[in-house]
Every structure is written in C-alpha cells, then in structure tokens.
Design a protein around this motif. Sequence first.
Motif, PDB file in Angstrom:
ATOM      1  N   ASP A 265      31.370  25.780  34.483  1.00 57.92           N
ATOM      2  CA  ASP A 265      31.259  27.048  35.058  1.00 57.92           C
ATOM      3  C   ASP A 265      32.404  27.603  36.360  1.00 57.92           C
ATOM      4  O   ASP A 265      32.634  28.416  36.541  1.00 57.92           O
ATOM      5  CB  ASP A 265      30.382  27.067  35.110  1.00 57.92           C
ATOM      6  N   ALA A 266      31.793  26.645  37.053  1.00 59.31           N
ATOM      7  CA  ALA A 266      33.129  26.025  38.965  1.00 59.31           C
ATOM      8  C   ALA A 266      34.589  26.264  38.798  1.00 59.31           C
ATOM      9  O   ALA A 266      35.049  27.289  39.679  1.00 59.31           O
ATOM     10  CB  ALA A 266      32.482  25.641  39.589  1.00 59.31           C
ATOM     11  N   GLU A 267      35.177  25.694  37.336  1.00 64.34           N
ATOM     12  CA  GLU A 267      36.755  25.081  37.863  1.00 64.34           C
ATOM     13  C   GLU A 267      37.318  26.749  38.412  1.00 64.34           C
ATOM     14  O   GLU A 267      36.466  27.930  37.514  1.00 64.34           O
ATOM     15  CB  GLU A 267      37.356  24.537  36.945  1.00 64.34           C
ATOM     16  N   GLY A 268      37.764  27.144  39.330  1.00 68.08           N
ATOM     17  CA  GLY A 268      38.611  28.130  38.676  1.00 68.08           C
ATOM     18  C   GLY A 268      37.950  29.194  40.184  1.00 68.08           C
ATOM     19  O   GLY A 268      38.671  30.114  40.216  1.00 68.08           O
ATOM     20  N   TRP A 269      36.754  28.697  40.449  1.00 67.85           N
ATOM     21  CA  TRP A 269      35.564  30.158  41.290  1.00 67.85           C
ATOM     22  C   TRP A 269      36.902  30.162  42.427  1.00 67.85           C
ATOM     23  O   TRP A 269      35.994  30.996  43.477  1.00 67.85           O
ATOM     24  CB  TRP A 269      34.952  29.221  41.864  1.00 67.85           C
ATOM     25  N   ALA A 270      36.918  28.434  43.972  1.00 65.17           N
ATOM     26  CA  ALA A 270      37.815  28.382  44.649  1.00 65.17           C
ATOM     27  C   ALA A 270      38.963  29.528  44.294  1.00 65.17           C
ATOM     28  O   ALA A 270      39.526  30.875  45.009  1.00 65.17           O
ATOM     29  CB  ALA A 270      38.104  27.728  45.228  1.00 65.17           C
ATOM     30  N   ASP A 271      40.002  29.620  43.816  1.00 68.54           N
ATOM     31  CA  ASP A 271      41.209  30.547  42.865  1.00 68.54           C
ATOM     32  C   ASP A 271      40.647  32.274  42.696  1.00 68.54           C
ATOM     33  O   ASP A 271      41.077  32.742  43.620  1.00 68.54           O
ATOM     34  CB  ASP A 271      42.326  30.090  41.702  1.00 68.54           C
ATOM     35  N   ASP A 272      39.804  32.086  42.593  1.00 66.72           N
ATOM     36  CA  ASP A 272      39.150  33.302  42.073  1.00 66.72           C
ATOM     37  C   ASP A 272      38.570  34.374  43.220  1.00 66.72           C
ATOM     38  O   ASP A 272      39.104  35.063  43.754  1.00 66.72           O
ATOM     39  CB  ASP A 272      37.806  33.677  41.003  1.00 66.72           C
ATOM     40  N   MET A 273      38.223  33.055  44.039  1.00 69.53           N
ATOM     41  CA  MET A 273      37.674  33.937  46.022  1.00 69.53           C
ATOM     42  C   MET A 273      38.730  33.883  46.203  1.00 69.53           C
ATOM     43  O   MET A 273      38.845  34.999  47.395  1.00 69.53           O
ATOM     44  CB  MET A 273      36.890  33.269  46.417  1.00 69.53           C
ATOM     45  N   VAL A 274      39.822  33.414  46.634  1.00 67.80           N
ATOM     46  CA  VAL A 274      41.121  33.408  47.209  1.00 67.80           C
ATOM     47  C   VAL A 274      42.063  34.657  47.333  1.00 67.80           C
ATOM     48  O   VAL A 274      41.874  36.019  47.514  1.00 67.80           O
ATOM     49  CB  VAL A 274      42.180  32.245  47.381  1.00 67.80           C
ATOM     50  N   ALA A 275      42.067  35.384  45.671  1.00 65.22           N
ATOM     51  CA  ALA A 275      42.500  36.690  44.931  1.00 65.22           C
ATOM     52  C   ALA A 275      41.393  37.608  45.182  1.00 65.22           C
ATOM     53  O   ALA A 275      42.142  38.433  45.421  1.00 65.22           O
ATOM     54  CB  ALA A 275      43.146  35.954  43.538  1.00 65.22           C
ATOM     55  N   ASP A 276      40.270  37.707  45.161  1.00 67.45           N
ATOM     56  CA  ASP A 276      39.419  38.234  45.564  1.00 67.45           C
ATOM     57  C   ASP A 276      39.696  39.043  47.117  1.00 67.45           C
ATOM     58  O   ASP A 276      39.506  40.191  47.782  1.00 67.45           O
ATOM     59  CB  ASP A 276      37.672  38.266  45.500  1.00 67.45           C
ATOM     60  N   ALA A 277      39.366  37.851  47.966  1.00 72.24           N
ATOM     61  CA  ALA A 277      39.949  38.203  49.073  1.00 72.24           C
ATOM     62  C   ALA A 277      40.883  38.815  49.786  1.00 72.24           C
ATOM     63  O   ALA A 277      41.544  39.688  50.151  1.00 72.24           O
ATOM     64  CB  ALA A 277      39.651  37.217  50.168  1.00 72.24           C
ATOM     65  N   GLY A 278      42.386  38.582  48.728  1.00 76.93           N
ATOM     66  CA  GLY A 278      43.853  38.908  49.374  1.00 76.93           C
ATOM     67  C   GLY A 278      43.255  40.659  48.825  1.00 76.93           C
ATOM     68  O   GLY A 278      43.963  41.509  49.470  1.00 76.93           O
ATOM     69  N   ARG A 279      43.085  40.652  47.588  1.00 73.53           N
ATOM     70  CA  ARG A 279      42.646  42.039  47.457  1.00 73.53           C
ATOM     71  C   ARG A 279      41.995  42.990  48.210  1.00 73.53           C
ATOM     72  O   ARG A 279      42.826  43.657  48.585  1.00 73.53           O
ATOM     73  CB  ARG A 279      42.367  41.938  45.730  1.00 73.53           C
ATOM     74  N   ALA A 280      40.874  42.291  48.987  1.00 75.91           N
ATOM     75  CA  ALA A 280      40.379  42.955  50.121  1.00 75.91           C
ATOM     76  C   ALA A 280      40.891  43.795  50.768  1.00 75.91           C
ATOM     77  O   ALA A 280      40.447  44.439  51.149  1.00 75.91           O
ATOM     78  CB  ALA A 280      38.802  42.030  50.107  1.00 75.91           C
TER      79      ALA A 280
END
Length: 77
Positions: A52-67
């Motif tokens: 389930d956690a695979e890709g969380w880091a990528d998602d968080m980086v993308a979310d931070a970039g969008r924010a």
Amino acid sequence: MSVTQIDLDDDALTAVMRASGARSKKEAVNLALREYAQRKTRAAAFTRFYEDAEGWADDMVADAGRAHRVEKAGRGV
C-alpha cells in the motif's frame, strides 16, 4: 481442543521448552503454534502495508510540488 498424536523433534521441543519456560510438551507445542501463527500474521500485515505504501513518497513529493506552485502563483511570483 482436539487430540492429535504426532511425532515431534525432541531437540526442537526441548529448545522451545527451555526458551519459553513451558512446563509441558503440550504447552510448548501450543505456544510454538501460536507464535508461528502470530509471526505469519504480522508478516502478511507488513507486506500489505508495504504494498500500500509503495509510491507514497512519489505522491508526497508531487503534492508538495503542486502546493508550492499554487502558493507561488497566489503570491504572484
């Protein structure tokens, strides 16, 4: 509880009894069975969490970039 006749590895049984402090063969076998089941259950839960956690880091980086881009756009930068 069911009654089952099985052949046991005497050395393994002695090791379990010594390590656990079990006072009888029955107690040692039941303890070993419970420990094994708990370990497998924990391993399966960890595997599910990891999958389930695979890709969380990528998602968080993308979310931070969008924010960051939204905040920057809001400041007119």
